[in-house]
Enzyme design. Structure first.
Site, short mmCIF file in Angstrom:
data_model
loop_
_atom_site.label_atom_id
_atom_site.label_comp_id
_atom_site.label_asym_id
_atom_site.label_seq_id
_atom_site.Cartn_x
_atom_site.Cartn_y
_atom_site.Cartn_z
N LYS A 17 0.99 -1.24 0.21
CA LYS A 17 0.09 -0.02 0.15
C LYS A 17 0.84 1.27 -0.01
CE LYS A 17 -2.05 -1.18 3.84
NZ LYS A 17 -1.44 -2.39 4.21
N ARG A 92 -9.63 1.03 8.65
CA ARG A 92 -9.22 -0.43 9.07
C ARG A 92 -10.20 -1.11 9.92
NH1 ARG A 92 -3.44 0.32 8.79
NH2 ARG A 92 -2.24 -1.54 9.23
N ARG A 131 11.85 -5.46 5.01
CA ARG A 131 11.59 -3.89 4.43
C ARG A 131 12.40 -2.80 5.23
NH1 ARG A 131 5.05 -2.99 4.76
NH2 ARG A 131 5.08 -2.58 7.19
N ARG A 165 11.25 -0.30 10.73
CA ARG A 165 10.25 -0.20 11.83
C ARG A 165 10.26 -1.24 12.86
NH1 ARG A 165 4.75 0.38 8.47
NH2 ARG A 165 4.12 -0.95 10.06
N ARG A 176 -0.31 -8.84 13.10
CA ARG A 176 -0.94 -8.00 12.21
C ARG A 176 -1.70 -8.47 11.15
NH1 ARG A 176 4.50 -5.17 11.22
NH2 ARG A 176 3.20 -4.02 9.43
P1 ADP Z 1 0.96 -2.12 8.06
O1 ADP Z 1 -0.14 -1.63 6.95
O2 ADP Z 1 2.22 -2.47 7.09
O3 ADP Z 1 0.59 -2.82 9.03
P2 ADP Z 1 1.10 0.61 9.02
O4 ADP Z 1 2.16 1.66 9.12
O5 ADP Z 1 -0.26 1.07 8.16
O6 ADP Z 1 1.62 -0.73 8.50
O7 ADP Z 1 0.45 0.62 10.46
C1 ADP Z 1 1.32 0.40 11.54
C2 ADP Z 1 0.43 0.20 12.85
O8 ADP Z 1 -0.17 1.30 13.20
C3 ADP Z 1 -0.70 -0.88 12.88
O9 ADP Z 1 -0.43 -2.25 12.99
C4 ADP Z 1 -1.53 -0.44 14.03
O10 ADP Z 1 -1.02 -0.58 15.40
C5 ADP Z 1 -1.49 1.20 13.48
N1 ADP Z 1 -2.35 1.69 12.80
C6 ADP Z 1 -2.48 2.28 11.45
N2 ADP Z 1 -3.30 2.72 11.02
C7 ADP Z 1 -4.54 2.34 11.65
C8 ADP Z 1 -5.81 2.64 11.69
N3 ADP Z 1 -6.44 2.89 10.85
N4 ADP Z 1 -6.35 1.93 12.99
C9 ADP Z 1 -5.77 1.22 13.89
N5 ADP Z 1 -4.54 1.36 13.97
C10 ADP Z 1 -3.75 1.56 12.83
#
Ligand code: ADP
Ligand code: ZN
Length: 225
Positions: A17, A92, A131, A165, A176
């Site tokens: 994404k 999400r 990554r 990260r 996740r």
């Molecule tokens: P990825 O898609 O690789 O899991 P992100 O950077 O989108 O990575 O998200 C990292 C973390 O941030 C998630 O595991 C969650 O803890 C939090 N997070 C991100 N976006 C949301 C969301 N829309 N709702 C709840 N938690 C979120």
């Protein structure tokens, strides 16, 4: 009525994404809104939201809807978002999806498309665990799938500070993925039911997926005008 495009990228961690959103941002002049990036910035800044989110993110669970919705709403009010946005990592949950519909309705906007990046879970652990990103410009790299031309040096900005990260390790990724299937995957049928869903095969090479996505987005934007 604000007719700037609103696109959502859906897909599990590792689906690509962020990589593809950056490509679309450059190509179509849209703004990438990543709630993950916004939350990591809040954690780094030590805001109350960041303090609440830190441990939850490290554990690979979802941050509370209220925190994420507030952060997203604030960011969408910034002037640059008027160009149109690509949402990466939001919504999400079902609660976030309805909050987004309401927020857009207040601004006379709606979702133009929710694009699902379709991948096999089994490949995601390797994608995520390998990554890293350039600390200077945010360009994404991967130990096996996207190495810079010169090891340790960013192709885009020449920076040499690469970051990984805290949550990008094999142990956290499976949690996740579970959170994705339990809470986020149901949004695919939500957007299918309201006619916004498009699916893109996201298992191939980054550039091939990018080309398919870019063709889909051109068509979506053309429809809008
Ligand atoms: P990825 O898609 O690789 O899991 P992100 O950077 O989108 O990575 O998200 C990292 C973390 O941030 C998630 O595991 C969650 O803890 C939090 N997070 C991100 N976006 C949301 C969301 N829309 N709702 C709840 N938690 C979120
Ligand atoms: Zn860079």
């Amino acid at each position: 009525m604000n007719t700037s495009p609103v696109l959502i990228l859906l897909g599990p961690p590792g689906a690509g994404k962020g990589t593809q959103a950056r490509m679309l941002e450059k190509q179509f002049g849209l703004v990438q809104l990543s709630t993950g990036d916004l939350l990591r910035a809040a954690v780094a800044a030590g805001t109350p939201a960041g303090q609440a989110a830190d441990a939850v993110m490290k554990a690979g669970a979802l941050v509370s809807d209220q925190i994420v919705i507030d952060i997203l709403r604030d960011r969408m009010a910034d002037a640059d978002c008027a160009k149109g946005v690509i949402l990466d990592g939001f919504p999400r949950t079902a609660v976030q999806a309805s909050a987004l519909d309401e927020l857009l309705a207040e601004n006379g906007q709606k979702i133009n498309a929710a694009i699902s990046l379709e991948v096999d879970d089994a490949a995601m652990v390797e994608r995520v665990a390998g990554r890293y990103t350039c600390g200077g410009c945010g360009e994404g790299y991967h130990d096996s799938f996207k190495v810079p031309a010169k090891a340790g040096v960013c192709d885009t900005c020449g920076g040499t500070e690469m970051k990984r990260r805290a949550d990008d390790n094999a142990a956290t990724v499976s949690g996740r993925l579970e959170a994705y299937h339990a809470q986020t995957a149901p949004l695919i049928s939500y957007y299918e039911d309201n006619g916004a869903l498009q699916r893109i095969d996201a298992m191939g090479e980054i550039d091939v997926i990018g080309a398919a996505l870019s063709a889909a987005v051109s068509a979506i934007i053309a429809l809008q005008h």
